[in-house]
Design an enzyme around this catalytic site. Structure first.
Site, mmCIF file in Angstrom:
data_model
loop_
_atom_site.group_PDB
_atom_site.id
_atom_site.type_symbol
_atom_site.label_atom_id
_atom_site.label_comp_id
_atom_site.label_asym_id
_atom_site.label_seq_id
_atom_site.Cartn_x
_atom_site.Cartn_y
_atom_site.Cartn_z
ATOM 1 N N HIS A 1 -39.975 25.027 30.162
ATOM 2 C CA HIS A 1 -39.786 25.449 28.763
ATOM 3 C C HIS A 1 -39.210 24.319 27.903
ATOM 4 O O HIS A 1 -39.820 23.927 26.905
ATOM 5 C CB HIS A 1 -38.936 26.721 28.726
ATOM 6 C CG HIS A 1 -38.411 27.076 27.366
ATOM 7 N ND1 HIS A 1 -39.233 27.381 26.304
ATOM 8 C CD2 HIS A 1 -37.132 27.148 26.893
ATOM 9 C CE1 HIS A 1 -38.484 27.640 25.237
ATOM 10 N NE2 HIS A 1 -37.213 27.491 25.563
ATOM 11 N N HIS B 1 -31.623 21.961 25.227
ATOM 12 C CA HIS B 1 -31.247 22.993 24.260
ATOM 13 C C HIS B 1 -30.761 24.291 24.892
ATOM 14 O O HIS B 1 -30.046 25.050 24.257
ATOM 15 C CB HIS B 1 -32.377 23.244 23.249
ATOM 16 C CG HIS B 1 -33.466 24.154 23.724
ATOM 17 N ND1 HIS B 1 -34.597 23.710 24.334
ATOM 18 C CD2 HIS B 1 -33.577 25.514 23.687
ATOM 19 C CE1 HIS B 1 -35.380 24.731 24.644
ATOM 20 N NE2 HIS B 1 -34.784 25.847 24.263
ATOM 21 N N GLU C 1 -26.235 27.516 26.764
ATOM 22 C CA GLU C 1 -26.427 28.958 26.716
ATOM 23 C C GLU C 1 -26.666 29.548 28.111
ATOM 24 O O GLU C 1 -26.095 30.565 28.468
ATOM 25 C CB GLU C 1 -27.630 29.263 25.810
ATOM 26 C CG GLU C 1 -27.989 30.737 25.671
ATOM 27 C CD GLU C 1 -26.997 31.505 24.823
ATOM 28 O OE1 GLU C 1 -26.270 30.886 24.044
ATOM 29 O OE2 GLU C 1 -26.947 32.745 24.977
ATOM 30 N N ASP C 2 -27.489 28.903 28.897
ATOM 31 C CA ASP C 2 -27.981 29.534 30.134
ATOM 32 C C ASP C 2 -27.419 28.973 31.429
ATOM 33 O O ASP C 2 -27.748 29.456 32.507
ATOM 34 C CB ASP C 2 -29.519 29.437 30.191
ATOM 35 C CG ASP C 2 -30.175 30.242 29.077
ATOM 36 O OD1 ASP C 2 -29.511 31.147 28.550
ATOM 37 O OD2 ASP C 2 -31.337 29.951 28.733
ATOM 38 N N ASP D 1 -38.810 25.921 19.814
ATOM 39 C CA ASP D 1 -38.351 26.811 20.888
ATOM 40 C C ASP D 1 -39.032 28.168 20.736
ATOM 41 O O ASP D 1 -39.622 28.710 21.671
ATOM 42 C CB ASP D 1 -36.816 26.938 20.771
ATOM 43 C CG ASP D 1 -36.232 27.937 21.754
ATOM 44 O OD1 ASP D 1 -36.661 27.930 22.922
ATOM 45 O OD2 ASP D 1 -35.344 28.719 21.343
ATOM 46 N N ASP E 1 -62.120 32.842 1.158
ATOM 47 C CA ASP E 1 -61.654 31.606 1.781
ATOM 48 C C ASP E 1 -61.531 31.708 3.302
ATOM 49 O O ASP E 1 -60.703 31.077 3.910
ATOM 50 C CB ASP E 1 -60.329 31.158 1.156
ATOM 51 C CG ASP E 1 -59.287 32.256 1.173
ATOM 52 O OD1 ASP E 1 -59.615 33.358 1.635
ATOM 53 O OD2 ASP E 1 -58.155 32.008 0.732
#
Ligand code: MN
Length: 719
Positions: A47, A71, A75-76, A138, A259
């Site tokens: 990821h 990133h 958090e994880d 993300d 369009d």
């Protein structure tokens, strides 16, 4: 996907990335995410690699690529931000921190107004716009790999993407990302419609066969005849969500959408754009009123292009977009185009340049009205002027920077503020002067006891005029006795400070005089006004000083004592020495109650009222004759009269707009004397309305509130 793919892409980019450092970030992330898997089964590290690759394609810098790889580690995993900082520096750790914070905000279905606030908040929170770019990539990768998620989560994330992230991408001018986010979200939000439109597109493709090829060849030949040889001709099919919006929201059939197919012609210069336009209009019949010149008038997100719809030789209408290569890059990459095409990769310069670029963006957008949204959101990025906080129920409240929990409580309701005994921020008790920060959850602790009310100190702590006014009006209503005592005390203290000593035998007449000049009924009323804060001592001190000076030397009555008659106020003003006369409010400075004013005796047209700081007053003061014509004038506060003020509201047209605006006005108890709506062809609405307000500050606050109504772009006050 392995790191090798990213590495190869970096090497191929031809830009001087610090590959060793990026590799270090990758190894660090891989080690921390070791043993974690995505729901689809692949190792978690895939990821962040995908996210980093997207940012590489957008052309972002070293720090940003490292931050993309890292990133999710805070958090994880067990990794702390300090660790990221010590390993990769503070720029990277701040980016990771920003992305982590954005990720903590969850919401499912939101009311429109809330979604708007949230978008603003998210932008404001990403102090560095790169944070938002990482977040968008993300989200993009998560949306692309959403199939293995449970249905409820798919819908929640899709709704969030549709309501918050796609509009943000649009504002940042990143159309390619916005379209993909919208299409992916639609796939989960309305799968039937998504599949149907996909099918229709396949059918049309079959039916129209080599339509695009034919048209492209015709155009190329025509351009060559016209000496335009370096043009690049591309074709595109409208996005599924774009078609969906037209079919379902504008209630059209797919045949009515002109369009769906667009031909894009890219050239070097703006002059060539117009040449190309002339050539294609020569070649095909243009549909009237379908030509849009976004080159001379760019869209709010800086999009520039010429659009025209023409009819092909087989009678199929199609859109042609004409722009320069540079405009094309800007349209595809939006704010990121800066990194890809303009900035270097690292160093202090690029940071300054980046801010400079945002500043230029702001400047160029000031002129076009509908840029206000992005303007204020990016502006708060540079100069934080707004904070966004949550109620425990998840409503977003916006307050000016520096606002305290008191302001928050009064922003919810005056009853909440008046019964407040304390506040919790993110579950912790805080002092009453606590200044709130974006994204904090604030809970106001209240009591049911009727005796409790705001404290007078709060007037010094509160930052918003809304809170201050509500506190004052509580004191005015609830604490008459206290106000009188407090006012008397303040009054006496101020006189002592100014060394004004009124002889006891003259005290009564002095006070009676003051009562009369202040136009109140008795001395207690005067004290009460001072006490609750409605009348600051500084406003009456000049009068007291003047009366006192007169008292000290009563021998020379230079100035004939004038009685200002309360009953004879004309149009809400009291003019010294004149009981009834023609009163005119001057147009040059448009005085409103609350302004300091002066009268000017005109030749035969009564008295015209100006603001004291009006230029024309200064001019009058220059000559003796002019000075003689000036008369002292005050507002008749007792009348509390409404003044009519005209404002022009510029909006995007939508249903319910007028109802929302008039509803907002009536919720503020603002009388509407006139209202006129003018809808132009480009979906803009101009509403001109004359309303009643009591003071200039009142008008300002009404305008601020109206600006928050959805679709309102700008408001002009008419002098
Ligand atoms: Mn992620």
């Amino acid at each position: 996907m392995t790191y090798e793919v990213l590495k190869t892409a970096i090497e191929k980019s031809g830009r001087p990335y610090d590959l060793a450092r990026i590799t270090r970030a990758y190894k660090f992330a891989e080690e921390r995410h070791d043993g974690q898997f995505r729901r689809s089964g692949e190792p978690y590290i895939e990821h962040p690699i995908h996210v980093a690759l997207m940012l590489l394609e957008l052309g972002l810098d070293d720090d940003c690529i490292c931050a993309a790889l890292l990133h999710d580690v805070v958090e994880d995993t067990e990794t702390s931000l300090d660790e990221v900082r010590s390993q990769f520096g503070s720029e990277v750790s701040e980016l990771v921190d920003g992305v982590t914070k954005l990720g903590k905000i969850h919401f499912s279905s939101l009311e429109e107004e809330q979604a708007e606030n949230l978008r603003k908040m998210l932008l404001a929170m990403s102090k560095d716009i790169r944070v938002m770019l990482i977040k968008l990539c993300d989200r993009m990768h998560n949306m692309r790999t959403m199939d293995s998620m449970p249905p409820q989560r798919q819908r929640d994330k899709s709704l969030e993407t549709m309501e918050v992230y796609a509009p943000i991408a649009h504002r940042l001018g990143m159309e390619a990302i916005r379209e993909e986010l919208e299409d992916l979200a639609l796939k989960y939000l309305d799968p039937d419609a998504y599949n149907e439109i996909s099918r229709l597109l396949v059918d049309m493709e079959k039916k129209n066969g080599d339509f695009i090829q034919t048209v492209t060849a015709e155009i190329r030949e025509k351009l060559e005849q016209n000496g335009i040889e370096k043009a690049e001709i591309q074709s595109r099919v409208k996005s599924i969500y774009g078609i969906y919006r037209k079919i379902y929201m504008q209630d059209r059939s797919i045949e009515e959408i002109y369009d769906i197919y667009a031909i894009r012609i890219l050239v070097d210069t703006i002059a060539e754009c117009y040449n190309v336009l002339g050539a294609v209009h020569d070649l095909y019949h243009p549909i009237p009123k379908r030509f849009k010149d976004y080159i001379s008038t760019p869209k709010s997100n800086m999009y520039q292009s010429l659009h025209t719809t023409v009819i092909a030789k087989n009678a199929t209408p199609f859109e042609i977009q004409i722009r320069t290569f540079e405009m094309h890059h800007a349209a595809e990459y939006g704010i990121a185009a800066h990194w890809k095409y303009k900035a270097g990769l690292s160093g202090k310069d690029s940071m300054d340049e980046r801010l400079e670029w945002v500043r230029q963006l702001l400047e160029s957008q000031k002129e076009s009205g509908d840029a206000l949204d992005i303007l204020s959101s990016i502006k708060s990025d540079l100069v934080p002027e707004e904070v966004f906080v949550f109620t425990p129920k998840g409503d977003v409240i916006d307050l000016p920077a520096g606002a305290t929990v008191i302001d928050f409580a009064y922003a919810i309701h005056s009853a909440v503020g008046n019964r407040m005994v304390g506040a919790k921020v993110n579950g912790r008790i805080v002092p009453i002067n606590y200044q709130v920060n974006s994204s904090e959850v604030i809970e106001v602790l209240t009591t049911n006891s009727k005796d409790k009310g705001p404290s007078r100190d709060w007037l010094n702590i509160a930052q918003t005029s809304e809170a201050k006014n509500k506190i004052r009006s509580w004191f005015k209503k609830e604490r008459k006795e206290e106000n009188i005592a407090e006012g008397k005390q303040q009054f006496e203290r101020e006189l002592r400070r100014e060394q004004i000593q009124i002889p006891p035998d003259q005290m009564e007449s002095f006070m009676n005089e003051l009562v009369r000049r202040q136009k109140v009924n008795n001395i207690d009323e005067l004290y009460a006004e001072i006490g609750y804060g409605g009348l600051p001592m500084s406003r009456i001190m000049p009068k007291i000083r003047e009366m006192y000076d007169k008292l000290k030397k009563p021998a020379a009555p230079v100035f004939q004592e004038v009685k200002i008659s309360r009953a004879k106020a004309v149009d809400g003003v009291i003019i010294e020495g004149l009981d009834s006369c023609l009163v005119k409010f001057s147009r040059c400075c448009n005085p409103l109650p609350g302004d300091e004013i002066v009268g000017f005796v005109t030749r035969g047209h009564g008295v015209s009222i100006h603001r004291k700081d009006c230029r024309n007053v200064a001019i009058a003061m220059e000559s003796e004759e002019g000075r003689a014509r000036l008369v002292r004038t005050e507002w008749d506060d007792s009348a509390n009269e409404q003044f009519r003020s005209t404002i022009i509201i510029h909006c995007l047209d939508r249903t319910g707009l007028l109802a929302d605006i008039s509803g907002k006005l009536s919720s503020m108890h603002i009388p509407i004397y006139a209202l006129n709506t003018d809808v132009s062809t480009d979906k803009r609405t101009t509403i001109t309305t004359t309303i009643g307000v009591s003071r200039r500050e009142h008008l300002d606050s009404v305008v601020e509130k109206l600006k928050k109504v959805k679709s309102v772009l700008d408001i002009q006050k008419v002098n």
